[in-house]
Design an enzyme around this catalytic site. Structure first.
Site, PDB file in Angstrom:
ATOM      1  N   GLU A  22      36.907  -6.582 -22.637  1.00 54.91           N
ATOM      2  CA  GLU A  22      37.556  -5.714 -21.656  1.00 54.91           C
ATOM      3  C   GLU A  22      36.690  -4.473 -21.577  1.00 54.91           C
ATOM      4  O   GLU A  22      36.669  -3.652 -22.484  1.00 54.91           O
ATOM      5  CB  GLU A  22      38.993  -5.397 -22.100  1.00 54.91           C
ATOM      6  CG  GLU A  22      39.894  -4.950 -20.962  1.00 54.91           C
ATOM      7  CD  GLU A  22      39.713  -3.492 -20.605  1.00 54.91           C
ATOM      8  OE1 GLU A  22      39.031  -3.223 -19.585  1.00 54.91           O
ATOM      9  OE2 GLU A  22      40.234  -2.642 -21.321  1.00 54.91           O
ATOM     10  N   LEU A  23      35.954  -4.342 -20.448  1.00 56.46           N
ATOM     11  CA  LEU A  23      34.854  -3.387 -20.382  1.00 56.46           C
ATOM     12  C   LEU A  23      35.122  -2.295 -19.346  1.00 56.46           C
ATOM     13  O   LEU A  23      36.262  -1.920 -19.126  1.00 56.46           O
ATOM     14  CB  LEU A  23      33.556  -4.152 -20.102  1.00 56.46           C
ATOM     15  CG  LEU A  23      33.296  -5.331 -21.059  1.00 56.46           C
ATOM     16  CD1 LEU A  23      32.054  -6.110 -20.648  1.00 56.46           C
ATOM     17  CD2 LEU A  23      33.188  -4.851 -22.498  1.00 56.46           C
TER      18      LEU A  23
ATOM     19  N   CYS B  36      39.098   3.174 -18.696  1.00 60.18           N
ATOM     20  CA  CYS B  36      38.398   2.174 -17.891  1.00 60.18           C
ATOM     21  C   CYS B  36      39.076   1.985 -16.548  1.00 60.18           C
ATOM     22  O   CYS B  36      38.436   1.561 -15.582  1.00 60.18           O
ATOM     23  CB  CYS B  36      38.326   0.857 -18.645  1.00 60.18           C
ATOM     24  SG  CYS B  36      39.943   0.172 -19.099  1.00 60.18           S
TER      25      CYS B  36
END
Length: 486
Positions: free
Chosen positions: A258-259, A292
């Site tokens: 999960e970037l 993010c």
């Protein structure tokens, strides 16, 4: 709070230690934890060396079998007791989150409440149907398939929502019968690791099922490479995610990434300007933009862009910056000098290339004010890079096709928001966005325990955590047959 005559979380018990079959000295020495808002020392934690990680991996593999063999109701009881402990210690946990991660108290409350939701949802996961009866290949035969725990899960946790993101993986992984090696970020090892270990310890989680191993890149590489680890769950930057994937892939492990994201808020010409600008301000300036899912582009119809930008500037200028523990403060410092310098460089370079600062744009140490930029073009760093700071680049568009093209003009694909007076119209735009998540007339930054969270492109590898997606992540299929006659 005092429990059994001791103040919780009983700092003397874990100072300078790691959690691995109890609190113990580490081979990697210790590290100081510093409060970003004041520079004051908060704690000292142990640093896990590769030797510590190897020992923890072996112990977790031993414990995983017994934990998986327990009745689902027994695992559920541990989760329920963890929830009760979290509620009992919420004030203390909130204070640690505020001081260590530099978020305001509301951010701490969000992590706690969302963490409780993760535990609650995981309780339901434990009792879901786990398999199927298949058509046998011969008369009288049996063909069954069911999900089994993947084994030992390695979790490499970020600093921006450390408590929540730890529980987001731990709750479903443990509920489904796995053991866990948790490596918190070195900037937030207490709220992202120590407090989590203390909660599960108080809840009676069997020894060896959870290991908390603070440390930096060397520790993370050891977790990703450990032969006992069957799956690695990583949340962080796309650059670091590539390295984690490279290391973990050598062992053919399952990898969940999960970037980052370069997320857009699209404001169509029939949108409520004030509501859209408020959503835009929350999405970009909340927790100093260090998420993010933060909005990194404000894509606004040319007919509304002036009014929208004025409203966004007004919201930015009403935010009070300072120590997040102080009354009335709505924006604290960014997490580190490295992060502050990165934000500053992106803004200064974009301004040198022609962007205009409408408010903010100058930092004071770690304090970077809410900043609004216009005159942004597609070659500027403010357009191309994930800023991870409280900076709102505003870009006008003239038609929906252009808005969609701007929003999709990125290697990322995490989340987006579309604002319009017509939900069907907004939905039609949303369906053309290359993102794993999209929200109508709302903020870009949302999550829910029962929803599959994740992105497309370099925002991840297509994996999802949340809802029934967690069942897919933390278990694997087993098939068994028996003949009808021998």
């Amino acid at each position: 709070m005092t429990v059994n005559g001791e103040s919780w979380p009983n700092q003397a018990r874990w100072t300078g230690k790691i959690y691995s079959a109890g609190w113990r000295e580490s081979e990697g020495g210790t590290s100081q934890v510093t409060e970003p808002a004041t520079g004051h020392a908060l704690a000292e934690v142990g640093v896990a060396s590769p030797v510590d990680v190897a020992r923890a991996g072996a112990r977790a593999a031993q414990a995983a079998g017994d934990w998986a063999a327990q009745a689902p109701s027994d695992r559920v009881e541990v989760l329920l007791r963890t929830s009760a402990a979290l509620r009992a210690h919420s004030d203390t946990i909130r204070d640690w989150i505020v001081r260590e991660s530099a978020g305001v108290p509301a951010k701490g409350d969000y992590e706690i409440n969302a963490g409780l939701a993760q535990l609650t949802h995981a309780v339901g996961l434990a009792s879901l149907p786990r398999g199927e009866v298949l058509a046998a290949q011969a008369a009288g035969g049996v063909s069954l398939t069911w999900r089994v725990p993947i084994g030992v899960v390695g979790v490499i946790n970020p600093w921006n929502a450390p408590f929540l993101f730890a529980l987001r993986v731990l709750a479903p992984a443990l509920a489904l019968g796995n053991a866990v090696l948790l490596k918190p970020d070195p900037l937030t090892p207490v709220s992202g690791g120590v407090l989590v270990a203390r909660l599960f310890e108080d809840a009676g989680l069997p020894e060896g099922v959870l290991h908390v191993l603070p440390g930096g890149a060397r520790t993370g590489q050891a977790v990703a490479a450990d032969p006992h680890v069957a799956m690695v769950s990583f949340t962080g930057s796309s650059e670091a995610g590539r390295e984690v994937a490279r290391v973990a892939s050598q062992g053919l492990k399952r990898i969940s990434l999960e970037l980052g994201g370069k997320n857009s808020i699209i404001v169509l010409d029939d949108a409520d300007i004030e509501a859209a600008a408020l959503a835009g301000a929350v999405s970009t300036f909340g927790y100093q933009g260090q998420a993010c899912v933060a909005a990194g582009r404000h894509v606004v119809h040319a007919d509304l862009v002036e009014a929208y930008t004025d409203a966004l500037v007004r919201h930015a200028q009403t935010m009070r910056m300072g120590d997040p523990r102080a009354e009335g403060v709505t924006i604290g410092p960014v997490i580190s000098e490295r992060q502050a310098a990165r934000i500053e460089h992106i803004v200064d370079e974009s301004v040198a290339d022609g962007a205009r600062v409408l408010t903010g744009g100058r930092r004071d140490g770690l304090f970077y004010p809410p900043t609004v930029l216009d005159h942004v073009d597609r070659a500027m760093p403010a357009y191309t890079k994930e800023i991870f700071g409280p900076v709102a680049p505003v870009l006008p568009f003239h038609g929906e096709t252009e808005a969609i093209e701007i929003a999709n003009d990125t290697e990322y694909g995490l989340t987006a928001a579309v604002h319009s007076g017509s939900v069907p119209r907004a939905t039609a735009v949303a369906e053309r966005l290359h993102t794993g998540m999209v929200h109508i007339n709302d903020v870009s930054a949302k999550d829910a325990a029962n929803a599959p969270f994740g992105g497309m492109g370099t925002s991840g590898n297509g994996s999802r955590i949340g809802g029934t997606a967690s069942l897919e992540q933390f278990t694997q299929w087993r098939w068994m047959t028996a003949p009808g006659q021998m």
